[in-house]
Design an enzyme around this catalytic site. Structure first.
Site: not given
Length: 785
Positions: A54, A196
């Site tokens: 990415e 996360k």
């Protein structure tokens, strides 16, 4: 059976990708909106291991130029582990799969600018549509955007850092990352370190289950319960839905899912390396504090995640950043290994469809513990079997510096008469960057001339090191003899040139070349002992102790040594290396160094260093000088007739003669004045009796002397008078010269040194006229060697 037929029958879901990449699908975007690089198209069509990367991390995560270095670093990890990187982003309004290095630089340089967007699935139509209308925006693709474009290109494996997820309180805010819905509808396997820790991990897993996404976590050597990782920490307190033992199992799952035409993706969670994992209890407390601070600050919506991340970075004292970098590197390695295994499985299925037998391709390619550098030995000499299997049988071994070179050419403009930059102020310049280092330049020149060469050097575990290694590999030079020193800086060299490209000032950070005893003894000595090349080329960037070790190795294994002095200051290291061992630099016929290529200033420095080391006071030196038969009367006239009065006044011929007992062939580079050859001839050398060479024979030794026949001195005119306007860069011209000389001498039937000097001068001129440190045009000289 044709490959396309196998794809259409054995892999039904590949049909769309195959047709899209082939360019005849009416459903896929056309070239106006999506460009897939030739390398990626070819790799997908031939089932090579391609890994998608990415770009949001570059456009919205790191500032320029750190983001450029990280992009180069991650691509090099993929290549060094046997894969093909496909960096995906939007540049000038066009979605691109397989950004070139130049395109990556252009995209990363736009980070933080208003026209650089974060691009998810929802944004692709907008940003590419505006591009069609000549409003050319740039964009870093998120996980969702990258997955979609990777699928359109036929790429099945995508490695990244952390996944988006369900935010805490999503039952009210409905804040759910588009990454999760993309995994539910796009058949791409994502390797990440979970989501996360400040997200709602249980609800994230529930949502993925609803979307039909298979979620697995790599056991990574663990037994029993394995938690789904929480990005900075290996354990989240939430058990993983599935556990996979290795990359081959993950690849088999991808192949099965693809063959069954299941349209959803797969998530493989790769835990952060244990040495970088932050304890769960510590991380939970930090996250709670960061979330509380965000609420107090009123940070909501799109500002919430950046605020929390910044606060976590502060509360961990930067430890979260270190863990972040470690996990993304590990994920890229793991993703590449998955792609490699998937490539082997698919090729086996194709072979089986053609009537062949399914082969066992489970042999591990690389060690995950060694991460991206396991093709590079460490100081203890540990090297993977993969790297050992790639060792060359070189004719030449070059030991020297590998550096990042910056060339700053003063460029004042047409209306300014100044030709040199001013000190203590900024100056306009044209600045270029490439890999350099004297040793690397010499090895490149040798490689260009189709001579087998192995290059060894040291690099740091930094962005400059990864860039240097990537570009070295791109040139076709094996990195298997490089050693990484984690605590050191990769060498860098900055040259400031005037308007005529003449060097004004240079700054060199070569500290990494010092104190390499451990690496030389444990890595390179065994290598040379096994390979025993014809030539060992040393540059003077090594410190004196390291250089002494190299010379001992060459002497121990009977390898002929050539020496490149590098600079006035560093040329002295050859003689400083003998300070603790007077026998290291013997005299003819027990000399250690056979060939040196200084310029006139370096020659004078070498002469002074040898005198200071009292080498000219040794009895064996005097005996050798006496044996050469040099005349004590009329010597100036003879030297002037062979060379010229200017050189004699400078003492250049005299200095080279006095160094001959220690270095029997000295080629002094004189720039636009040519090259001075000074050589001690062996008894029976044809030049001693040839009328054509009589004027260059400075002296004849006693015919009965067993090892010395005389002294030969010849001034070669330059190959070409190069106009200042034609000089692009002076960097690397001398290195090219030595590289060509050695490439010629290493041949099975070498040309004479006289021929090679003239050929090497032609190559130096080619480099003077090139922006490359070594001009690729020297390949044209191959048929002359």
């Amino acid at each position: 059976m044709r490959l396309s037929s196998v794809w259409r029958t054995s892999f039904p879901s590949l049909r769309t990708c195959y047709r899209s990449c082939a360019g005849f699908s009416t459903h896929a975007p056309t070239g106006r909106f999506l460009r897939i690089s030739d390398e990626i198209q070819a790799a997908v069509h031939s089932n090579k291991p391609v890994v998608a990367l990415e770009t949001t991390i570059y456009t919205h995560g790191f500032p320029y130029p750190q983001n450029t270095a990280l992009a180069s670093h991650l691509e090099s990890i993929v290549r060094l582990n046997g894969g093909i990187p496909a960096t995906i982003g939007v540049l000038n309004g066009v979605a691109r799969v397989g950004l070139s290095p130049e395109e990556i630089i252009e995209l990363t340089a736009s980070a933080g600018k208003p026209n650089t967007r974060k691009v998810s699935r929802r944004d692709l139509g907008y940003i590419c549509g505006l591009g069609f209308m000549q409003r050319k925006l740039n964009g870093g693709t998120t996980i969702a955007g990258t997955m979609l474009l990777a699928h359109l290109a036929g790429i099945k494996v995508f490695a990244t850092g952390g996944l988006g997820g369900v935010h805490r309180g999503a039952e009210i805010s409905m804040d759910i990352s588009a990454d999760l819905t993309e995994l539910g509808r796009t058949p791409v396997a994502v390797i990440s370190s979970g989501c996360k820790s400040f997200l709602d991990i249980p609800r994230t897993l529930e949502y993925l289950e609803t979307q039909g996404v298979g979620v697995s976590t790599f056991a990574d050597g663990r037994e029993g319960r394995v938690d789904f990782p929480a990005f900075w920490t290996r354990d989240s307190g939430v058990p993983s839905p599935l556990v996979v033992d290795d990359e081959r199992t993950a690849a088999a799952m991808i192949a099965a899912q693809d063959s069954l035409s299941i349209s959803s993706g797969l998530l493989f969670a790769s835990p952060v390396p244990s040495q970088h994992s932050i304890p769960k209890t510590q991380m939970d407390a930090i996250i709670a504090q960061a979330i509380l601070d965000a609420e107090k600050a009123g940070s909501t919506g799109s500002d919430n995640t950046p605020f929390i991340l910044a606060r976590i970075r502060e509360l961990t004292g930067g430890q979260s950043v270190t863990a972040n970098r470690a996990l993304i590197e590990t994920n890229v390695v793991r993703g590449t290994r998955v792609a490699l295994e998937l490539s082997k499985i698919e090729k086996n299925i194709i072979a089986q469809a053609d009537g062949g037998q399914l082969r066992d391709s489970s042999r591990p390619v690389l060690s995950i513990e060694r991460a991206a550098d396991n093709r590079i030995p460490n100081a203890q000499g540990e090297m993977s079997e993969f790297a050992r299997g790639e060792e060359l049988q070189p004719d030449v071994f070059v030991a020297g510096s590998l550096a990042i070179d910056l060339s700053c050419d003063f460029s004042p403009g047409k209306k300014v008469s100044a030709t040199s930059p001013q000190l203590q102020t900024s100056n306009p310049a044209q600045i270029s960057q490439d890999i350099g280092g004297v040793g690397q330049n010499i090895a490149t020149a040798i490689h260009y001339l189709d001579t087998r060469v192995q290059f060894c050097s040291v690099i740091g575990d930094d962005s400059a090191g990864w860039m240097a290694m990537e570009r070295l590999t791109a040139k076709g030079l094996s990195p298997s003899a490089l050693v990484r020193r984690p605590s050191a800086r990769t060498a860098q060299y900055v040259a400031v040139n005037d308007a005529q490209k003449n060097l004004v000032l240079a700054m060199a950070d070569m500290a990494i070349m010092e104190g390499c005893k451990l690496e030389i003894d444990n890595v390179w000595r065994p290598h040379l002992g096994r390979r025993k090349p014809r030539w060992l080329v040393l540059d003077a960037n090594w410190d004196s102790c390291s250089l002494a070790q190299w010379i001992k190795i060459g002497k121990d294994f009977g390898i002929t040594i050539a020496f490149e002095p590098v600079s006035v200051a560093k040329s002295k290291t050859l003689f400083a290396s003998s300070a603790d061992d007077s026998s290291l630099l013997g005299v003819l016929p027990d000399h250690a160094v056979s060939l040196a290529t200084p310029n006139s200033l370096e020659l004078a420095s070498m002469h002074a260093a040898a005198r200071e080391a009292e080498l000219f006071e040794r009895e064996d030196w005097w005996q050798t000088i006496d044996a050469m038969g040099l005349s004590s009367s009329g010597s100036r006239e003879k030297l002037t007739s062979i060379t010229n009065s200017t050189l004699v006044d400078q003492g250049t011929p005299q200095q080279s003669i006095q160094l001959l007992p220690l270095i029997p062939t000295i080629l002094t580079k004189l720039g636009d004045k040519g090259v001075l050859m000074t050589q001690a001839l062996r008894p029976g050398d044809d030049r001693l009796r040839s009328p054509a060479h009589a004027k260059y024979v400075l002296s004849h030794a006693d015919p009965t002397h067993p090892t010395i026949g005389g002294v030969y001195m010849r001034l070669f005119p330059p190959a070409e008078k190069v106009l200042p306007a034609d000089v692009i860069s002076v960097n690397g011209a001398g290195d090219t010269f030595l590289g060509i000389i050695i490439a010629g001498l290493a041949k099975d039937r070498p040309r004479t040194l006289i021929d090679l000097v003239q050929i090497a001068q032609q190559g130096s001129v080619m480099t003077l006229k090139s922006r490359e440190a070594v001009s690729p045009k020297i390949k044209e000289l191959q048929n002359l060697l």
